[in-house]
Write a protein that holds these residues in place. Sequence first.
Motif, PDB file in Angstrom:
ATOM      1  N   VAL A   1      -9.125   2.190  -5.684  1.00 44.14           N
ATOM      2  CA  VAL A   1      -8.411   0.910  -5.623  1.00 44.14           C
ATOM      3  C   VAL A   1      -6.938   1.141  -5.337  1.00 44.14           C
ATOM      4  CG1 VAL A   1      -7.750  -1.172  -6.889  1.00 44.14           C
ATOM      5  CG2 VAL A   1     -10.032  -0.238  -7.164  1.00 44.14           C
ATOM      6  N   SER A   2      -6.354   2.104  -6.035  1.00 40.13           N
ATOM      7  CA  SER A   2      -4.925   2.367  -5.846  1.00 40.13           C
ATOM      8  C   SER A   2      -4.616   2.799  -4.425  1.00 40.13           C
ATOM      9  CB  SER A   2      -4.465   3.451  -6.829  1.00 40.13           C
ATOM     10  OG  SER A   2      -4.547   2.979  -8.149  1.00 40.13           O
ATOM     11  N   ILE A   3      -5.439   3.710  -3.886  1.00 37.85           N
ATOM     12  CA  ILE A   3      -5.225   4.179  -2.513  1.00 37.85           C
ATOM     13  C   ILE A   3      -5.509   3.050  -1.519  1.00 37.85           C
ATOM     14  CG2 ILE A   3      -6.043   5.763  -0.720  1.00 37.85           C
ATOM     15  CD1 ILE A   3      -6.657   7.747  -3.035  1.00 37.85           C
ATOM     16  N   GLY A   4      -6.619   2.325  -1.759  1.00 34.66           N
ATOM     17  CA  GLY A   4      -6.966   1.207  -0.879  1.00 34.66           C
ATOM     18  C   GLY A   4      -5.893   0.131  -0.888  1.00 34.66           C
ATOM     19  N   LEU A   5      -5.430  -0.204  -2.085  1.00 36.63           N
ATOM     20  CA  LEU A   5      -4.405  -1.234  -2.200  1.00 36.63           C
ATOM     21  C   LEU A   5      -3.103  -0.773  -1.555  1.00 36.63           C
ATOM     22  CD1 LEU A   5      -3.636  -3.993  -3.299  1.00 36.63           C
ATOM     23  CD2 LEU A   5      -3.015  -2.918  -5.451  1.00 36.63           C
ATOM     24  N   LEU A   6      -2.779   0.489  -1.732  1.00 37.50           N
ATOM     25  CA  LEU A   6      -1.580   1.044  -1.118  1.00 37.50           C
ATOM     26  C   LEU A   6      -1.624   0.865   0.406  1.00 37.50           C
ATOM     27  CD1 LEU A   6       1.018   2.764  -1.045  1.00 37.50           C
ATOM     28  CD2 LEU A   6      -0.444   4.795  -1.119  1.00 37.50           C
ATOM     29  N   LEU A   7      -2.745   1.231   1.010  1.00 36.43           N
ATOM     30  CA  LEU A   7      -2.874   1.126   2.456  1.00 36.43           C
ATOM     31  C   LEU A   7      -2.985  -0.318   2.916  1.00 36.43           C
ATOM     32  CD1 LEU A   7      -5.338   4.105   3.096  1.00 36.43           C
ATOM     33  CD2 LEU A   7      -2.880   4.059   3.473  1.00 36.43           C
ATOM     34  N   PHE A   8      -3.812  -1.113   2.197  1.00 34.12           N
ATOM     35  CA  PHE A   8      -3.974  -2.529   2.533  1.00 34.12           C
ATOM     36  C   PHE A   8      -2.625  -3.238   2.522  1.00 34.12           C
ATOM     37  CE2 PHE A   8      -8.622  -3.595   1.136  1.00 34.12           C
ATOM     38  CZ  PHE A   8      -9.093  -2.738   2.115  1.00 34.12           C
ATOM     39  N   ALA A   9      -1.970  -3.146   1.370  1.00 36.98           N
ATOM     40  CA  ALA A   9      -0.746  -3.916   1.154  1.00 36.98           C
ATOM     41  C   ALA A   9       0.409  -3.412   2.010  1.00 36.98           C
ATOM     42  CB  ALA A   9      -0.360  -3.861  -0.331  1.00 36.98           C
ATOM     43  N   PHE A  10       0.497  -2.104   2.177  1.00 32.36           N
ATOM     44  CA  PHE A  10       1.590  -1.552   2.974  1.00 32.36           C
ATOM     45  C   PHE A  10       1.453  -1.991   4.439  1.00 32.36           C
ATOM     46  CE2 PHE A  10       3.783   2.003   5.220  1.00 32.36           C
ATOM     47  CZ  PHE A  10       5.042   1.781   4.692  1.00 32.36           C
ATOM     48  N   SER A  11       0.240  -1.981   4.953  1.00 31.66           N
ATOM     49  CA  SER A  11       0.035  -2.422   6.338  1.00 31.66           C
ATOM     50  C   SER A  11       0.328  -3.912   6.493  1.00 31.66           C
ATOM     51  CB  SER A  11      -1.389  -2.108   6.801  1.00 31.66           C
ATOM     52  OG  SER A  11      -2.337  -2.866   6.084  1.00 31.66           O
ATOM     53  N   THR A  12       0.043  -4.692   5.444  1.00 31.13           N
ATOM     54  CA  THR A  12       0.363  -6.127   5.473  1.00 31.13           C
ATOM     55  C   THR A  12       1.870  -6.337   5.536  1.00 31.13           C
ATOM     56  OG1 THR A  12      -1.629  -6.725   4.249  1.00 31.13           O
ATOM     57  CG2 THR A  12       0.178  -8.305   4.206  1.00 31.13           C
TER      58      THR A  12
END
Length: 557
Positions: free
Chosen positions: A460-471
């Motif tokens: 979740v942390s890695i996914g959220l990091l990539l998801f949110a950063f790209s947003t």
Amino acid sequence: MEAFHDFLKLLDSFLGGNALFPFILLGTGLFFTIFLGFPQIRYFKHAWKVVTGKFDTEDSPGDTSHFRALTTALSGTVGTGNISGVAFAIFLGGPAALFWMWATAFFGMTTKFVEVTLSHKYRDKTEDGTMAGGPMYYMDKRLNMKWLAVAFAIATVISSFGTGNLPQSNGIATSIEETFGFEPWIVGSVLGILLALVILGGIHRIAAVTSKIVPFMAVIYLIGALAVIFANLGNIVPSFVSIFSDLFTGSAATGGFLGASIAYAFNRGVNRGLFSNEAGQGSAPIAHAAAKTKEPVSEGMVSILEPFIDTILICTITGLVILSSGVWKEKHVNVFERSSLEIVAGNYAENDEQDRDNLYRYLNHIDGSSVEKYNGEIQVVSGVAVSGGFTIIHARSLAEDVVFTVGTDEDLYTGTLKVVDGGFIKDNLVLTGKSLVHSARLTTIAFTKGYFGEFGQYIVSIGLLLFAFSTAIAWSYYGDRAMTYLLGARSIMPYRVVYVAGFVWASFSDTELVWTLASVAIVVMTLPNLFGILMLSKEMKSSVKDYWVRFNKENKS
């Protein structure tokens, strides 16, 4: 900050929280779905062919490919809405909120098709040679409503912070702190530097980065989610049943969850659905304006895929993880946020049916509740309240095992606390205890209930990091295109500096305050866009008809 948050909540009650807004949003999507003959179904297959470049020509004007335009737009939508937003919707409205996210996505596929087509049709080439587009251009050039175009562009700049910047940073920092223990301000500062390095490169670097991040992050997230879903396979059917049964009855109280009305689930589900897929908000057309094509309609068809991937696929997976694991109705130890904290007069118990009904009505704004905010004093000794006559509510649940501390050293508090209108006056007071949790934390806990166990939280942390950063990357582009329209190319650099600063600040800000700001920002951007595309409904229909005439003629020859 509490006063500012109260002001935002008041605004939200008139905008995103207004009972009419979901009907306006879904109604627009329903109208275009019928008016254009269900394009989200009829053109779905064709859209995939366009994305793969089957119909591309080398001399088409634009800055990037269909695929990169899609991934840039997807990076703007696939973010905390898919991880935090779904969890927040279920936390507020129960399982039925997920259905309304689906409905928003289905009709949103058509809405996005329309807004992208019209915006692409009236895009402009800027002073630096790049393409600029978005609803402000069709409002200005086609509707001759300069005032509306300016209002929309200003709303886009505001929303670039409220939608694409602040919630993303806050979601990342919360998740990283929960999983790895890093201080939020450190996380925000490091990522702020990386954000600056990417967005300074403009659309070419943005498109290059997002085209790599989006597919990679989707695979990581899917693996972690399936590990939870298969581990709780016996709960999948009951989860689906609850989504549809609660749709007509509202969600009943269960565990620490005190229940949600039909109206509340509808409103919050639609609102979070819009935050997730942004259909109707007018943001995606800005990214799609850079695509290399002579056919605005074909680019509009590409955008049909976004709500499908973003909400119907990714948000559904997140929702099933949360529902099947059961964590959405469990209380967990957490530090209470002041904006989610409320002290009410009287002693209430979860195992008392009358008390639960009373609290259900109070939390869902239904007439008939006798619950009132507490005004008075609370005596605390060694961090524990020793006086009575009040009940602590945090995150829409009855708090348990509450400990009062003060200062950064978390010293146990002893003394008298004054409460006015349900809130504490003392500024440096910190409350810790058991209550429901929401947003990124809820999803993080849910991911630990699968085959990966505690390691699920890292996904979740890695996914959220990539998801949110790209947003955040994508929304910086939306904001600088709006600034270009308003003040010219010279305004881009100052905007980017403020944008990065806001990203750092949000990492250590109050989560609920950030989400309330996001809710307000979305609506002030969405309403002008919906008005504009409805005004051009006949032109949209004729544009689609002309496209197919040209397409069939070219492919026959």
